[in-house]
Design a protein around this motif. Structure first.
Motif, PDB file in Angstrom:
ATOM      1  N   SER A  36       1.029  -1.346  -0.083  1.00 54.47           N
ATOM      2  CA  SER A  36       0.108   0.139  -0.041  1.00 54.47           C
ATOM      3  C   SER A  36       0.797   1.165  -0.063  1.00 54.47           C
ATOM      4  O   SER A  36       0.384   2.353   0.070  1.00 54.47           O
ATOM      5  CB  SER A  36      -0.971   0.057   1.170  1.00 54.47           C
ATOM      6  OG  SER A  36      -1.793  -1.206   1.122  1.00 54.47           O
ATOM      7  N   LEU A 213      -5.516   2.586   6.960  1.00 59.21           N
ATOM      8  CA  LEU A 213      -5.780   3.298   5.743  1.00 59.21           C
ATOM      9  C   LEU A 213      -4.234   3.829   5.278  1.00 59.21           C
ATOM     10  O   LEU A 213      -3.918   4.998   5.023  1.00 59.21           O
ATOM     11  CB  LEU A 213      -6.368   4.626   6.280  1.00 59.21           C
ATOM     12  CG  LEU A 213      -7.681   4.710   6.965  1.00 59.21           C
ATOM     13  CD1 LEU A 213      -8.320   6.025   7.165  1.00 59.21           C
ATOM     14  CD2 LEU A 213      -8.799   3.773   6.089  1.00 59.21           C
ATOM     15  N   GLU A 216      -4.028   6.001   1.645  1.00 56.97           N
ATOM     16  CA  GLU A 216      -4.464   7.107   1.899  1.00 56.97           C
ATOM     17  C   GLU A 216      -3.451   8.035   2.732  1.00 56.97           C
ATOM     18  O   GLU A 216      -3.055   9.286   2.397  1.00 56.97           O
ATOM     19  CB  GLU A 216      -5.916   7.334   2.416  1.00 56.97           C
ATOM     20  CG  GLU A 216      -7.078   6.896   1.383  1.00 56.97           C
ATOM     21  CD  GLU A 216      -7.137   5.450   1.746  1.00 56.97           C
ATOM     22  OE1 GLU A 216      -7.759   4.663   1.108  1.00 56.97           O
ATOM     23  OE2 GLU A 216      -6.321   4.670   2.616  1.00 56.97           O
ATOM     24  N   LYS A 238     -10.489  13.962   5.114  1.00 63.28           N
ATOM     25  CA  LYS A 238     -11.296  12.805   4.920  1.00 63.28           C
ATOM     26  C   LYS A 238     -10.970  11.856   6.079  1.00 63.28           C
ATOM     27  O   LYS A 238     -12.118  10.929   6.196  1.00 63.28           O
ATOM     28  CB  LYS A 238     -10.846  12.255   3.490  1.00 63.28           C
ATOM     29  CG  LYS A 238     -11.489  11.178   2.943  1.00 63.28           C
ATOM     30  CD  LYS A 238     -11.172  10.843   1.603  1.00 63.28           C
ATOM     31  CE  LYS A 238     -11.787   9.690   0.829  1.00 63.28           C
ATOM     32  NZ  LYS A 238     -11.229   9.248  -0.363  1.00 63.28           N
ATOM     33  N   LYS A 262     -12.058  -4.276   8.921  1.00 62.26           N
ATOM     34  CA  LYS A 262     -11.605  -4.733   7.625  1.00 62.26           C
ATOM     35  C   LYS A 262     -11.283  -6.134   7.468  1.00 62.26           C
ATOM     36  O   LYS A 262     -10.742  -6.367   6.150  1.00 62.26           O
ATOM     37  CB  LYS A 262     -10.246  -3.764   7.077  1.00 62.26           C
ATOM     38  CG  LYS A 262     -10.527  -2.345   7.274  1.00 62.26           C
ATOM     39  CD  LYS A 262      -9.495  -1.530   7.075  1.00 62.26           C
ATOM     40  CE  LYS A 262      -8.981  -1.725   5.719  1.00 62.26           C
ATOM     41  NZ  LYS A 262      -7.647  -1.026   5.295  1.00 62.26           N
ATOM     42  N   LEU A 288     -16.019   3.426   8.206  1.00 61.27           N
ATOM     43  CA  LEU A 288     -15.455   2.797   6.902  1.00 61.27           C
ATOM     44  C   LEU A 288     -16.493   2.548   5.879  1.00 61.27           C
ATOM     45  O   LEU A 288     -16.202   2.310   4.714  1.00 61.27           O
ATOM     46  CB  LEU A 288     -14.882   1.213   7.525  1.00 61.27           C
ATOM     47  CG  LEU A 288     -13.787   1.260   8.221  1.00 61.27           C
ATOM     48  CD1 LEU A 288     -13.396  -0.226   9.037  1.00 61.27           C
ATOM     49  CD2 LEU A 288     -12.462   1.595   7.414  1.00 61.27           C
ATOM     50  N   LYS A 289     -17.523   2.363   6.220  1.00 59.44           N
ATOM     51  CA  LYS A 289     -18.782   2.154   5.043  1.00 59.44           C
ATOM     52  C   LYS A 289     -18.738   3.285   3.985  1.00 59.44           C
ATOM     53  O   LYS A 289     -19.277   3.278   2.959  1.00 59.44           O
ATOM     54  CB  LYS A 289     -20.220   1.858   5.977  1.00 59.44           C
ATOM     55  CG  LYS A 289     -20.344   0.366   6.231  1.00 59.44           C
ATOM     56  CD  LYS A 289     -21.648   0.405   6.888  1.00 59.44           C
ATOM     57  CE  LYS A 289     -21.715  -1.200   7.563  1.00 59.44           C
ATOM     58  NZ  LYS A 289     -23.195  -1.553   8.313  1.00 59.44           N
ATOM     59  N   ASN A 290     -18.483   4.406   4.832  1.00 57.09           N
ATOM     60  CA  ASN A 290     -18.892   5.728   4.203  1.00 57.09           C
ATOM     61  C   ASN A 290     -17.539   6.207   3.772  1.00 57.09           C
ATOM     62  O   ASN A 290     -17.429   7.215   2.875  1.00 57.09           O
ATOM     63  CB  ASN A 290     -19.529   6.887   5.100  1.00 57.09           C
ATOM     64  CG  ASN A 290     -20.743   6.416   5.464  1.00 57.09           C
ATOM     65  OD1 ASN A 290     -21.661   6.063   4.552  1.00 57.09           O
ATOM     66  ND2 ASN A 290     -20.883   6.780   6.745  1.00 57.09           N
ATOM     67  N   PHE A 291     -16.257   5.513   3.865  1.00 58.08           N
ATOM     68  CA  PHE A 291     -15.008   6.035   3.337  1.00 58.08           C
ATOM     69  C   PHE A 291     -14.727   5.285   1.864  1.00 58.08           C
ATOM     70  O   PHE A 291     -14.779   4.364   1.835  1.00 58.08           O
ATOM     71  CB  PHE A 291     -14.000   5.655   4.261  1.00 58.08           C
ATOM     72  CG  PHE A 291     -12.535   5.949   4.071  1.00 58.08           C
ATOM     73  CD1 PHE A 291     -12.048   7.206   4.454  1.00 58.08           C
ATOM     74  CD2 PHE A 291     -11.621   5.295   3.283  1.00 58.08           C
ATOM     75  CE1 PHE A 291     -10.909   7.781   4.138  1.00 58.08           C
ATOM     76  CE2 PHE A 291     -10.435   5.741   3.069  1.00 58.08           C
ATOM     77  CZ  PHE A 291     -10.279   7.097   3.471  1.00 58.08           C
ATOM     78  N   SER A 292     -14.516   6.264   1.062  1.00 63.58           N
ATOM     79  CA  SER A 292     -14.173   5.908  -0.315  1.00 63.58           C
ATOM     80  C   SER A 292     -13.105   6.962  -0.953  1.00 63.58           C
ATOM     81  O   SER A 292     -12.911   7.827  -0.511  1.00 63.58           O
ATOM     82  CB  SER A 292     -15.460   5.755  -1.059  1.00 63.58           C
ATOM     83  OG  SER A 292     -16.064   6.955  -1.260  1.00 63.58           O
TER      84      SER A 292
END
Length: 292
Positions: A36, A213, A216, A238, A262, A288-292
């Motif tokens: 990553s 993360l 990011e 974010k 995760k 996490l569901k809303n993170f993109s």
């Protein structure tokens, strides 16, 4: 010491439900961090629950990470304490194959004076076979390494190459950056202050949230080092809620909750630490569901 510019990650120690070390999960975690884009890994720091690992388990963690890493990114070993003589003996006798530096926390509990802190690290510098990165975290040690002390250490001890600064004080961080030699690395130990510190002249971070993360957070740090604050702050904001959440009930309870959401590890900690409350786990799941 360009190896330690950018994003370092303080690895957790994953456990199975019987609280033994989960070697497979640790291997998978190392692989995910490297692929990553993180720059280096810190092994057996506070986030690793190293205080609750015995000697054999610490060696297992070291062996697992060194072998899985296979020299792809630099490794830093957490090795600190409040008994200077014992720590010097450990540095002289230890096998540090696979590591490029030692991360050593300021002596805790004893509450030494600034002179005592200076003399402690001077003694370590005389015997350490590897470069040393200082670790200032007053919230855990009950004493604060002042910028003047760190600057004195930096000028007097050639193999002390940087500091993980986690006092949570941006004013102190700026004073520190302005006082140390130009080639001395000031590394953020506070995820929320990482970007401001980088933009002020810091060289990166040893992060907790980057473990959850990695792509990011590494990108944010890179943008900051490149002098692109607008793009970097877009990523910072974010991730900001996640940083708050993972530290709301202590470290590493929060990051283990995030990693378990995760599917990277099982959510187990060793006493006296306990897992995040159901409410916090739900908040992390929602993030996490809303993170993109």
């Amino acid at each position: 010491m360009n190896s330690f510019i950018g994003t370092g990650v303080a690895l957790i120690t994953p456990f199975k439900n019987d609280l033994s070390v989960d070697v497979q999960a640790l291997e998978n975690l190392v692989e995910d961090q490297i692929t990553s884009g993180i720059n280096y890994l810190v092994v057996l720091g506070t986030t690793a629950e190293s205080a609750s690992l015995n000697k054999e388990e610490k060696q297992l963690v070291i062996k697992t990470v060194v072998e899985k890493n296979n020299k792809r990114v630099p490794l830093v070993l957490g090795l600190g304490g409040n008994n200077t003589r014992d720590l010097c003996d450990e540095l002289q006798a230890g096998d540090f194959s696979g590591f490029e530096a030692i991360l050593s926390v300021s002596p805790y509990y004893n509450k030494p004076t600034q002179e005592g802190i200076y003399q402690h690290f001077k003694a370590l510098s005389l015997v350490s076979p590897l470069p040393i990165i200082l670790y200032n975290v007053p919230g855990r040690t009950a004493s604060n390494m002042l910028p003047e002390t760190i600057s004195r250490i930096a000028r007097d001890c050639d193999n002390i190459v940087g500091v993980k600064e986690a006092a949570g004080d941006m004013v102190q961080a700026m004073r520190l950056i302005s006082q140390v030699p130009k080639d001395f690395l000031v590394i953020s130990g506070d995820d929320m202050l990482t970007l401001p510190m980088v933009l002020a002249g810091g060289k990166g971070v040893i992060s907790v949230i980057a473990q959850g993360l990695p792509a990011e957070f590494s990108k944010m740090v890179s943008l900051g080092l490149e002098g692109k604050p607008t793009e970097a702050y877009q990523l910072h904001y974010k991730m900001q809620q996640a940083i708050d959440l993972i530290f709301a009930e202590g470290n590493p309870a929060g990051i283990k909750a995030l990693l378990s959401q995760k599917g990277s590890v099982e959510n187990y900690l060793r006493l006296p630490l306990v897992k995040a409350t159901p409410g916090l786990q739900q908040q992390i799941e929602n993030f996490l569901k809303n993170f993109s």
